[in-house]
Design a protein around this motif. Sequence first.
Motif, mmCIF file in Angstrom:
data_model
loop_
_atom_site.group_PDB
_atom_site.id
_atom_site.type_symbol
_atom_site.label_atom_id
_atom_site.label_comp_id
_atom_site.label_asym_id
_atom_site.label_seq_id
_atom_site.Cartn_x
_atom_site.Cartn_y
_atom_site.Cartn_z
ATOM 1 N N GLY A 12 0.546 -1.297 -0.033
ATOM 2 C CA GLY A 12 -0.272 -0.267 -0.117
ATOM 3 C C GLY A 12 0.530 1.482 0.133
ATOM 4 O O GLY A 12 1.687 1.327 -0.542
ATOM 5 N N TRP A 13 0.846 2.261 0.445
ATOM 6 C CA TRP A 13 1.016 3.460 0.446
ATOM 7 C C TRP A 13 2.181 3.469 1.812
ATOM 8 O O TRP A 13 1.403 2.890 2.427
ATOM 9 C CB TRP A 13 0.185 4.700 0.966
ATOM 10 C CG TRP A 13 1.029 5.671 1.530
ATOM 11 C CD1 TRP A 13 0.794 7.011 0.853
ATOM 12 C CD2 TRP A 13 1.959 6.628 2.195
ATOM 13 N NE1 TRP A 13 1.544 7.855 0.944
ATOM 14 C CE2 TRP A 13 2.096 8.289 2.054
ATOM 15 C CE3 TRP A 13 2.060 5.789 3.507
ATOM 16 C CZ2 TRP A 13 2.729 8.603 2.974
ATOM 17 C CZ3 TRP A 13 2.898 6.595 4.862
ATOM 18 C CH2 TRP A 13 2.883 8.102 4.487
ATOM 19 N N GLN A 14 3.303 4.114 0.868
ATOM 20 C CA GLN A 14 4.676 4.405 1.721
ATOM 21 C C GLN A 14 5.307 5.026 1.411
ATOM 22 O O GLN A 14 5.279 6.007 0.806
ATOM 23 C CB GLN A 14 5.906 3.167 0.586
ATOM 24 C CG GLN A 14 5.314 1.905 0.140
ATOM 25 C CD GLN A 14 5.137 1.064 1.765
ATOM 26 O OE1 GLN A 14 5.780 0.788 2.642
ATOM 27 N NE2 GLN A 14 4.054 0.090 1.587
ATOM 28 N N ASP A 15 5.725 5.645 2.412
ATOM 29 C CA ASP A 15 6.946 7.034 3.358
ATOM 30 C C ASP A 15 7.511 7.387 2.041
ATOM 31 O O ASP A 15 8.024 6.455 1.347
ATOM 32 C CB ASP A 15 7.085 7.339 4.281
ATOM 33 C CG ASP A 15 8.010 6.157 4.653
ATOM 34 O OD1 ASP A 15 8.990 5.709 3.914
ATOM 35 O OD2 ASP A 15 8.208 6.218 6.166
ATOM 36 N N ASN A 16 7.870 9.016 1.817
ATOM 37 C CA ASN A 16 8.937 9.030 0.815
ATOM 38 C C ASN A 16 10.442 7.947 0.888
ATOM 39 O O ASN A 16 11.298 7.720 0.136
ATOM 40 C CB ASN A 16 9.448 10.318 1.170
ATOM 41 C CG ASN A 16 8.288 11.452 0.568
ATOM 42 O OD1 ASN A 16 6.974 10.789 -0.125
ATOM 43 N ND2 ASN A 16 8.354 12.580 0.599
ATOM 44 N N ALA A 17 10.861 7.670 2.466
ATOM 45 C CA ALA A 17 12.346 7.371 2.072
ATOM 46 C C ALA A 17 11.804 5.460 2.163
ATOM 47 O O ALA A 17 12.671 5.261 1.312
ATOM 48 C CB ALA A 17 12.423 6.897 3.854
ATOM 49 N N THR A 18 10.700 5.119 1.800
ATOM 50 C CA THR A 18 10.346 3.533 2.133
ATOM 51 C C THR A 18 10.359 3.616 0.654
ATOM 52 O O THR A 18 11.121 2.879 -0.280
ATOM 53 C CB THR A 18 9.164 3.215 2.194
ATOM 54 O OG1 THR A 18 9.623 3.444 3.779
ATOM 55 C CG2 THR A 18 9.011 1.692 2.228
ATOM 56 N N VAL A 19 9.633 4.578 -0.104
ATOM 57 C CA VAL A 19 9.316 4.995 -1.431
ATOM 58 C C VAL A 19 11.030 4.898 -2.497
ATOM 59 O O VAL A 19 11.501 3.957 -3.025
ATOM 60 C CB VAL A 19 8.635 5.749 -2.193
ATOM 61 C CG1 VAL A 19 8.886 5.702 -3.671
ATOM 62 C CG2 VAL A 19 7.182 5.108 -1.855
ATOM 63 N N ALA A 20 12.120 5.764 -2.191
ATOM 64 C CA ALA A 20 13.185 5.379 -2.195
ATOM 65 C C ALA A 20 13.943 4.014 -2.188
ATOM 66 O O ALA A 20 14.464 4.041 -3.211
ATOM 67 C CB ALA A 20 13.895 6.956 -1.482
ATOM 68 N N ALA A 21 13.814 3.844 -0.880
ATOM 69 C CA ALA A 21 14.736 2.581 -0.587
ATOM 70 C C ALA A 21 13.847 1.204 -1.884
ATOM 71 O O ALA A 21 14.812 0.552 -2.344
ATOM 72 C CB ALA A 21 14.048 1.922 0.918
ATOM 73 N N LEU A 22 12.768 1.454 -1.774
ATOM 74 C CA LEU A 22 11.625 0.347 -3.643
ATOM 75 C C LEU A 22 13.081 0.294 -4.115
ATOM 76 O O LEU A 22 13.356 -0.467 -5.681
ATOM 77 C CB LEU A 22 10.910 0.467 -3.271
ATOM 78 C CG LEU A 22 10.023 0.089 -2.373
ATOM 79 C CD1 LEU A 22 8.618 0.238 -1.460
ATOM 80 C CD2 LEU A 22 9.818 -1.837 -2.109
ATOM 81 N N ILE A 23 12.502 1.640 -4.733
ATOM 82 C CA ILE A 23 13.478 2.258 -6.041
ATOM 83 C C ILE A 23 14.705 2.143 -6.085
ATOM 84 O O ILE A 23 15.167 1.174 -7.919
ATOM 85 C CB ILE A 23 12.960 3.520 -6.536
ATOM 86 C CG1 ILE A 23 11.632 4.318 -6.494
ATOM 87 C CG2 ILE A 23 13.410 4.002 -8.418
ATOM 88 C CD1 ILE A 23 11.405 5.542 -7.054
ATOM 89 N N ALA A 24 15.488 2.248 -5.180
ATOM 90 C CA ALA A 24 16.812 1.796 -5.516
ATOM 91 C C ALA A 24 17.256 0.316 -5.318
ATOM 92 O O ALA A 24 18.286 0.053 -6.324
ATOM 93 C CB ALA A 24 17.674 2.860 -4.401
ATOM 94 N N GLY A 25 16.639 -0.015 -4.818
ATOM 95 C CA GLY A 25 16.611 -1.548 -4.774
ATOM 96 C C GLY A 25 15.754 -2.561 -5.927
ATOM 97 O O GLY A 25 16.479 -3.900 -5.742
ATOM 98 N N ALA A 26 15.778 -1.917 -6.954
ATOM 99 C CA ALA A 26 14.540 -3.038 -7.305
ATOM 100 C C ALA A 26 15.401 -2.995 -8.944
ATOM 101 O O ALA A 26 15.906 -2.163 -9.252
ATOM 102 C CB ALA A 26 13.553 -1.947 -8.541
#
Length: 373
Positions: free
Chosen positions: A261-275
């Motif tokens: 679901g919704w993720q905070d900015n720091a988690t979104v950045a981590a998700l993108i960086a780890g993809a």
Amino acid sequence: MKRIAVDRRAVRWHEGTGIARYRAGLADALTRLPLAVEPIGDGGDAAARAGWRDVPRMLHGRSAATCAEPGWLVPDLYRLAQRRFTATGALTTLTLPDPPAIVHWSHPMPLQVAGAANLYTVHDLIPLTHPDLTGIAPRRHRRLLERLAGVAAQFVTVSESVRADLRARLSLTEDQVSCCFQAVDPGPLGILPAGLIAGGYLLAVGRVESRKNIEALLDAHRRAATGLPLVIAGPEGHWRSASERGRTHARMDGPDVIRLGWQDNATVAALIAGARALLMPSLAEGFGLPVVEAMALGVPALASATGAAAEIAGDGALLVDPHDHSALADAIRRISSDVPLRTRLIAQGHERAAQFTAESFAARLAALYERFW
């Protein structure tokens, strides 16, 4: 010192997607300029039961009790102005005792400040170009833009594609609309959600809705058979129909899809960086923030080959026809495993993302504001 006002949301909203991220970038850009920045607008919900006719009497100036910075606040201003516009089709005009030279509204609000140059940021024209892909009423939105065109010193867009669409649909001159793009800063990286391993998944991030072409993405991901799960992160958005929503959600129910679901900015950045790669074959965009964030973080990105997404991505992303499921599946396979392609996209993505730094955004804004002092 030169003075500029921004709607208060621009200085207090830093989490979220889309416009909220633009507001954060605008607030940061203004700190880089030699300007006195004054918030204007919503002072809270004290007037939640008031009507829009009460707006003039609620105006007060420079209240240290409600704002640590100089500014002008009206409790519940935005909701009241929207209600007034819906009821009467009229903009709400604020008359300030000492107005700043410029007021920069972070999106089209039915508000103006008398005696100031009012600038309105337009993020997209999806309610007019793709009305079935948004919950915003197209007739009301067009009426609002037409009213604002009569008072705006300038419209500001986040892409040249939106600038061209706005000029064409409202018959505006070249001088009435400026493209300043926006600042992109993924920010600090948070922690990956449990169970995810860096490089071990593909990612789609943003509102989960028809506009993001999720059904086609799910189909293409399964055709691609990369062996990598598809992580879909973001809040629920607008669907064209309940049947499409149900069908899409049913397809997300499988071992090859991880729904967050919704993720905070720091988690979104981590998700993108780890993809392994970011996948964004959306049907309509005004800018395409996640694609630029991926490029900035050194992650290969896939984007739609049409509209603003293609313009903003340039040669820094793999572009594909969002309606061609076979082409989309092939693109997913390539961006997942083609090492030369991935290497090229990472290098070109870094170069492309450098055009959307906070410094470059501030410089474009400074050049725009200079016209109105």
